[in-house]
Every structure is written in C-alpha cells, then in structure tokens.
Motif scaffolding. Structure first.
Motif, PDB file in Angstrom:
ATOM      1  N   LYS A   1       0.822  -1.202   0.000  1.00 10.70           N
ATOM      2  CA  LYS A   1       0.000   0.000   0.000  1.00 10.70           C
ATOM      3  C   LYS A   1       0.859   1.256   0.000  1.00 10.70           C
ATOM      4  CE  LYS A   1      -4.046  -2.086   2.230  1.00 10.70           C
ATOM      5  NZ  LYS A   1      -4.965  -2.062   3.396  1.00 10.70           N
ATOM      6  N   ALA A   2       1.995   1.203   0.691  1.00  5.40           N
ATOM      7  CA  ALA A   2       2.879   2.367   0.744  1.00  5.40           C
ATOM      8  C   ALA A   2       3.378   2.740  -0.647  1.00  5.40           C
ATOM      9  CB  ALA A   2       4.048   2.093   1.679  1.00  5.40           C
ATOM     10  N   ASP A   3       3.757   1.727  -1.442  1.00  9.26           N
ATOM     11  CA  ASP A   3       4.218   1.993  -2.805  1.00  9.26           C
ATOM     12  C   ASP A   3       3.087   2.546  -3.667  1.00  9.26           C
ATOM     13  OD1 ASP A   3       6.667   1.014  -2.052  1.00  9.26           O
ATOM     14  OD2 ASP A   3       6.852  -0.398  -3.727  1.00  9.26           O
ATOM     15  N   VAL A   4       1.888   1.982  -3.497  1.00 11.76           N
ATOM     16  CA  VAL A   4       0.727   2.464  -4.257  1.00 11.76           C
ATOM     17  C   VAL A   4       0.431   3.917  -3.915  1.00 11.76           C
ATOM     18  CG1 VAL A   4      -1.758   2.179  -4.646  1.00 11.76           C
ATOM     19  CG2 VAL A   4      -0.277   0.158  -4.489  1.00 11.76           C
ATOM     20  N   ASP A   5       0.524   4.254  -2.646  1.00 10.95           N
ATOM     21  CA  ASP A   5       0.273   5.634  -2.222  1.00 10.95           C
ATOM     22  C   ASP A   5       1.229   6.603  -2.922  1.00 10.95           C
ATOM     23  OD1 ASP A   5      -1.805   4.949  -0.545  1.00 10.95           O
ATOM     24  OD2 ASP A   5      -0.548   4.827   1.252  1.00 10.95           O
ATOM     25  N   LEU A   6       2.492   6.218  -3.050  1.00  7.15           N
ATOM     26  CA  LEU A   6       3.466   7.087  -3.712  1.00  7.15           C
ATOM     27  C   LEU A   6       3.143   7.268  -5.191  1.00  7.15           C
ATOM     28  CD1 LEU A   6       6.797   5.799  -2.096  1.00  7.15           C
ATOM     29  CD2 LEU A   6       5.715   8.033  -1.746  1.00  7.15           C
ATOM     30  N   VAL A   7       2.724   6.183  -5.840  1.00 11.64           N
ATOM     31  CA  VAL A   7       2.329   6.272  -7.252  1.00 11.64           C
ATOM     32  C   VAL A   7       1.142   7.222  -7.402  1.00 11.64           C
ATOM     33  CG1 VAL A   7       1.394   4.987  -9.220  1.00 11.64           C
ATOM     34  CG2 VAL A   7       3.212   3.973  -7.819  1.00 11.64           C
ATOM     35  N   TYR A   8       0.177   7.071  -6.514  1.00  5.10           N
ATOM     36  CA  TYR A   8      -1.022   7.915  -6.545  1.00  5.10           C
ATOM     37  C   TYR A   8      -0.671   9.379  -6.270  1.00  5.10           C
ATOM     38  CZ  TYR A   8      -5.548   9.820  -5.127  1.00  5.10           C
ATOM     39  OH  TYR A   8      -6.669  10.608  -5.010  1.00  5.10           O
ATOM     40  N   GLU A   9       0.144   9.603  -5.255  1.00  6.20           N
ATOM     41  CA  GLU A   9       0.502  10.972  -4.867  1.00  6.20           C
ATOM     42  C   GLU A   9       1.367  11.673  -5.913  1.00  6.20           C
ATOM     43  OE1 GLU A   9       2.283  10.357  -1.073  1.00  6.20           O
ATOM     44  OE2 GLU A   9       0.400   9.621  -0.192  1.00  6.20           O
ATOM     45  N   ALA A  10       2.070  10.901  -6.724  1.00 10.18           N
ATOM     46  CA  ALA A  10       2.872  11.481  -7.804  1.00 10.18           C
ATOM     47  C   ALA A  10       2.010  11.881  -8.992  1.00 10.18           C
ATOM     48  CB  ALA A  10       3.944  10.491  -8.256  1.00 10.18           C
ATOM     49  N   GLY A  11       0.717  11.514  -8.941  1.00  9.34           N
ATOM     50  CA  GLY A  11      -0.216  11.918  -9.995  1.00  9.34           C
ATOM     51  C   GLY A  11      -0.262  11.010 -11.195  1.00  9.34           C
ATOM     52  N   CYS A  12       0.198   9.760 -11.036  1.00 12.17           N
ATOM     53  CA  CYS A  12       0.257   8.836 -12.169  1.00 12.17           C
ATOM     54  C   CYS A  12      -1.121   8.329 -12.590  1.00 12.17           C
ATOM     55  CB  CYS A  12       1.142   7.634 -11.828  1.00 12.17           C
ATOM     56  SG  CYS A  12       2.876   8.057 -11.578  1.00 12.17           S
ATOM     57  N   HIS A  13      -1.199   7.965 -13.859  1.00 10.90           N
ATOM     58  CA  HIS A  13      -2.408   7.334 -14.386  1.00 10.90           C
ATOM     59  C   HIS A  13      -2.554   5.920 -13.852  1.00 10.90           C
ATOM     60  CE1 HIS A  13      -5.427   5.972 -17.326  1.00 10.90           C
ATOM     61  NE2 HIS A  13      -4.648   4.937 -17.553  1.00 10.90           N
ATOM     62  N   GLY A  14      -1.415   5.243 -13.700  1.00  6.89           N
ATOM     63  CA  GLY A  14      -1.489   3.846 -13.288  1.00  6.89           C
ATOM     64  C   GLY A  14      -0.233   3.337 -12.619  1.00  6.89           C
ATOM     65  N   VAL A  15      -0.342   2.104 -12.134  1.00  3.91           N
ATOM     66  CA  VAL A  15       0.748   1.461 -11.415  1.00  3.91           C
ATOM     67  C   VAL A  15       1.140   0.174 -12.129  1.00  3.91           C
ATOM     68  CG1 VAL A  15      -0.918   0.298  -9.898  1.00  3.91           C
ATOM     69  CG2 VAL A  15       1.467   0.486  -9.185  1.00  3.91           C
ATOM     70  N   THR A  16       2.438  -0.080 -12.191  1.00  2.49           N
ATOM     71  CA  THR A  16       2.950  -1.341 -12.711  1.00  2.49           C
ATOM     72  C   THR A  16       3.460  -2.149 -11.532  1.00  2.49           C
ATOM     73  OG1 THR A  16       3.651  -0.262 -14.766  1.00  2.49           O
ATOM     74  CG2 THR A  16       4.574  -2.418 -14.305  1.00  2.49           C
ATOM     75  N   PHE A  17       2.707  -3.157 -11.143  1.00  2.34           N
ATOM     76  CA  PHE A  17       3.095  -3.997 -10.008  1.00  2.34           C
ATOM     77  C   PHE A  17       4.100  -5.063 -10.444  1.00  2.34           C
ATOM     78  CE2 PHE A  17      -1.110  -2.947  -7.957  1.00  2.34           C
ATOM     79  CZ  PHE A  17      -0.567  -2.377  -6.803  1.00  2.34           C
ATOM     80  N   PHE A  18       5.044  -5.355  -9.558  1.00  3.28           N
ATOM     81  CA  PHE A  18       5.891  -6.519  -9.769  1.00  3.28           C
ATOM     82  C   PHE A  18       6.024  -7.271  -8.450  1.00  3.28           C
ATOM     83  CE2 PHE A  18       8.962  -3.630  -7.983  1.00  3.28           C
ATOM     84  CZ  PHE A  18       9.944  -4.414  -7.379  1.00  3.28           C
ATOM     85  N   ILE A  19       6.043  -8.598  -8.566  1.00  4.89           N
ATOM     86  CA  ILE A  19       6.243  -9.447  -7.401  1.00  4.89           C
ATOM     87  C   ILE A  19       6.972 -10.696  -7.862  1.00  4.89           C
ATOM     88  CG2 ILE A  19       3.965 -10.552  -7.672  1.00  4.89           C
ATOM     89  CD1 ILE A  19       3.911 -10.808  -4.584  1.00  4.89           C
ATOM     90  N   PRO A  20       8.088 -11.042  -7.211  1.00  4.60           N
ATOM     91  CA  PRO A  20       8.827 -12.239  -7.632  1.00  4.60           C
ATOM     92  C   PRO A  20       8.025 -13.505  -7.364  1.00  4.60           C
ATOM     93  CG  PRO A  20       9.740 -11.371  -5.598  1.00  4.60           C
ATOM     94  CD  PRO A  20       8.731 -10.368  -6.074  1.00  4.60           C
TER      95      PRO A  20
END
Length: 386
Positions: free
Chosen positions: A81-100
C-alpha cells in the motif's frame, strides 16, 4: 499482406528500466526531455520510474505528470500500500506492479524466502484492490514468470484480474524464452485467461528480445514494453525502434499511431543522455543501417532502393549513405560527383581514373564525399599540367 485493425499499445520503460542500464543515470531535465519526445513519438504509456526509490525519484515522476502530455504515465510499485500511495501521490495514471514468483528469486530475496505461494496471491489481490480503489490503471507482472510454474502464474493472474487488474504481463526476467516459446505462452495465457489483455516485459540476454516481442504480438499480445535503443538491465530490453518497424514490416499488425519519423532523433537523444554508444550495426537507426559500399549493391540501390533496403530510411528519420572505400564502384563515384558537387560532364576515362584512385586510397583509409571530390580535382589538375 492483409492487415489487422487491432491496436497494439506500447509502454515505454526507458525512464525506469532504461535507467537501470549499468552506468546510466538521467537528470531531471533529461527525463523531461525524453518523456516529451516519447510523447511526440506517440507511445501509449510511459513508465516514468519507481517512486519508492527516493524522494528525488518521486519528485521527478511528479514533474513528468505535470507536463500535460497525451501518453499515460505509469510508475513501478511492489505489492504494498505504501508503494501504491506514492504512485497515486505522484499523480500517475497507473501502477505497474511486480512481485517475484520463481523459486530462485524467492530464495534469493531474504525477506521472501519460504513464503507460501498462496500468500503471494493474497498480497497481490490486496494490492490490486487497493490500487483500483485509488482509481489507478493496474498493470500486473509476476517477476521471472517464465521460470515459475505456469499453472501457478495462471492462478495468480486470474486472481488479480478478478480483483480488477487491467492487464497482466509475461515477464521474461532472464531471457528464458525463444520466439516459439513466447508465441505459445502468450497464446495459451490469452486463451486460458478468457481473452484478458496481455502485455510483455522481455529481456535481451540471448539477443532475442525483438524476435520474442514480435512473436508475442503475433500470438495476440495487446501491449508490448520497450526501451529506446534497447537500454536496460544487463544486455538490455526490446528496442522501441526495432519492435515497431519489425511488426509494421513483417506482420499483419501495424503501429499507425507511432511517429516513426523521429526514431533517429530519439535514438541520438538517448545516446547523448545515457552515454551509451551503440554498434554502427544496430538495426533501424544504426549508422550502417542504410549504408552501402559494395559497388554492385550500391548501384542496385541507385536503381531501386528496395533492392537492398528493407524500407525507406525516411520512415525512421535517416537517409541512405554510400560508404567510400575499396569496394566503391564507378556508378557511386559518378553519383557523388554529379549530385553532391554538381559536375555534369565526366568522361569515362576521368571516371575510371577517379575510381582507381578511390579504391587505392580506400584500401588503407576510410574516405568521405569530400575526398572523392579532391581526388577528382587533383586528377583534373594533373591532366591539365601534362
């Protein structure tokens, strides 16, 4: 060739994956220039960076989002959630998730060693759900998915799609795919996920990134991820220029929304900003991509460029070049003297003398058009003095 109406989207990763090239670090101003030029090229998505890396990275991504460009700005995030919050707060259209997901990566990452597969799926669902509640477009990729049990990848991807993910990716982290493998994997994934949108994130460790990307498109991929000049970790990523032109020229699909005419300019910008020089043999925009020295080849190109050029160099913002050396024939010498230096009347005897001297000097040194004119002028002067 029958063409398809399907639009293949491009997510360019130059500002994130490209900057992970060994020794490369773009300044804020350079990232802004690259983003603006990518937008001019018409790419659909720009992955601007990884905001969790640093406050500086976050601020640069925020600045890119303020440019008002047409391309949709994405940013990388872990399933937190912390990473998502940063993406949102930066004003991005979307997020690219990665998980090993592969066993080797899970063991190599100390904080994930021994984690149960179901926990990976649950954390992914939670992250996707959280991002969708933030009204973010969600691209989801299982890192090293090509070394992960395929049935598990399908189970994970079905779960995140059900949670709201907009697109899922084949992630070939260390280049385990051949073009045939890529085609089969994308096709089966597309079928078994009910036609869900599929993206690709491929690497070039065995020199097959472009070929694998083209195979993915032919198998039904909806989006491809690229970098300018193929920058990226280790041996790099699929090149934007190569992938676009290969798909346009070799398949039923097209990239009509991409402005290919600025590809050479875009390439030169990245060479300047990255400090990474490429082989003159680099396809599409390399210095030799439309260069000819062999007399027979060059003569044929003069008669019909299609004889030895796969497409018009104008399409990618470059031009045909004739290299002067020991293989240069009289037709090219005549062409240079007439078209470049406007010498209208050249006798066959004079032409043969110039060609002979060009071949002699070209055996030990690389010549240019001015050298040809100098040879011509010197021979003409000597003949007058006889």
């Amino acid at each position: 060739m029958i063409t398809s109406d399907k639009k293949i989207a491009i997510m360019d990763n130059t500002l994130r994956e490209g900057e992970q090239t060994a020794g490369v670090a773009f300044s804020k101003e350079e990232k802004i220039d690259i983003a603006l030029k990518l937008d001019q090229a018409g790419v659909d998505y720009i992955e601007a960076g990884f905001p969790a890396v640093s406050e500086q990275e976050f601020n640069i991504i925020k600045k890119v989002n303020s440019l008002g460009i047409k391309a949709k700005i994405m940013a990388l995030a872990r399933t937190s959630k912390a990473d998502v919050d940063l993406v949102y707060e930066a004003g991005c259209h979307g997020v690219t998730f990665f998980i090993p997901t592969s066993e080797i990566l899970l063991k190599a990452k100390s904080n994930m060693s021994g984690i149960e597969p179901q926990k990976l799926i649950e954390s992914s669902i939670e992250a996707v759900d959280y991002a969708k509640r933030r009204n973010l477009y969600v691209a989801f990729g299982a890192e090293d998915s090509t070394r992960t049990d395929f049935e598990f990848i399908l189970r994970m991807y079905k779960a995140v799609i059900d949670a709201g993910a907009d697109i899922v990716a084949v992630v070939d982290t260390v280049s385990r795919l051949t073009p045939v493998d890529t085609y089969n994997m994308v096709k089966e994934m597309k079928e078994r996920l009910g036609g869900a949108p599929i993206s690709t994130h491929l690497h070039n460790d065995f020199g097959m990134a472009t070929a694998n990307t083209v195979s993915a498109v032919m198998a039904g991929a909806d989006q491809i991820q690229t970098t300018i000049n193929g920058l990226g970790e280790r041996a790099g990523s699929p090149s934007l220029q190569e992938c676009v032109m290969a798909v346009k020229e070799l398949t039923e699909y097209d990239f009509n929304h991409i402005n290919t005419h600025i590809f050479k300019e875009l390439s030169n910008m990245i060479i300047k900003y990255s400090g990474v020089n490429f082989s003159p043999l680099m396809p599409i925009v390399g210095e030799n991509a439309f260069s000819h020295e062999s007399g027979l080849h060059a003569s044929a190109v003069l008669n019909d460029p299609k004889s030895y050029e796969p497409f018009s160099p104008d399409l990618v913002g470059t031009q045909t070049k004739f290299i002067i050396g020991k293989h240069t024939g009289k037709n090219i010498v005549k062409h240079i003297l007439e078209k470049t230096f406007h010498i209208d009347e050249i006798s066959q005897e004079m032409l043969q003398s110039v060609v002979k001297e060009v071949k002699e000097k070209g055996s030990s040194a690389r010549l240019n058009y001015d050298d040809v004119f100098k040879i011509y002028s010197d021979i003409k002067r000597r003949n007058k003095n006889v």
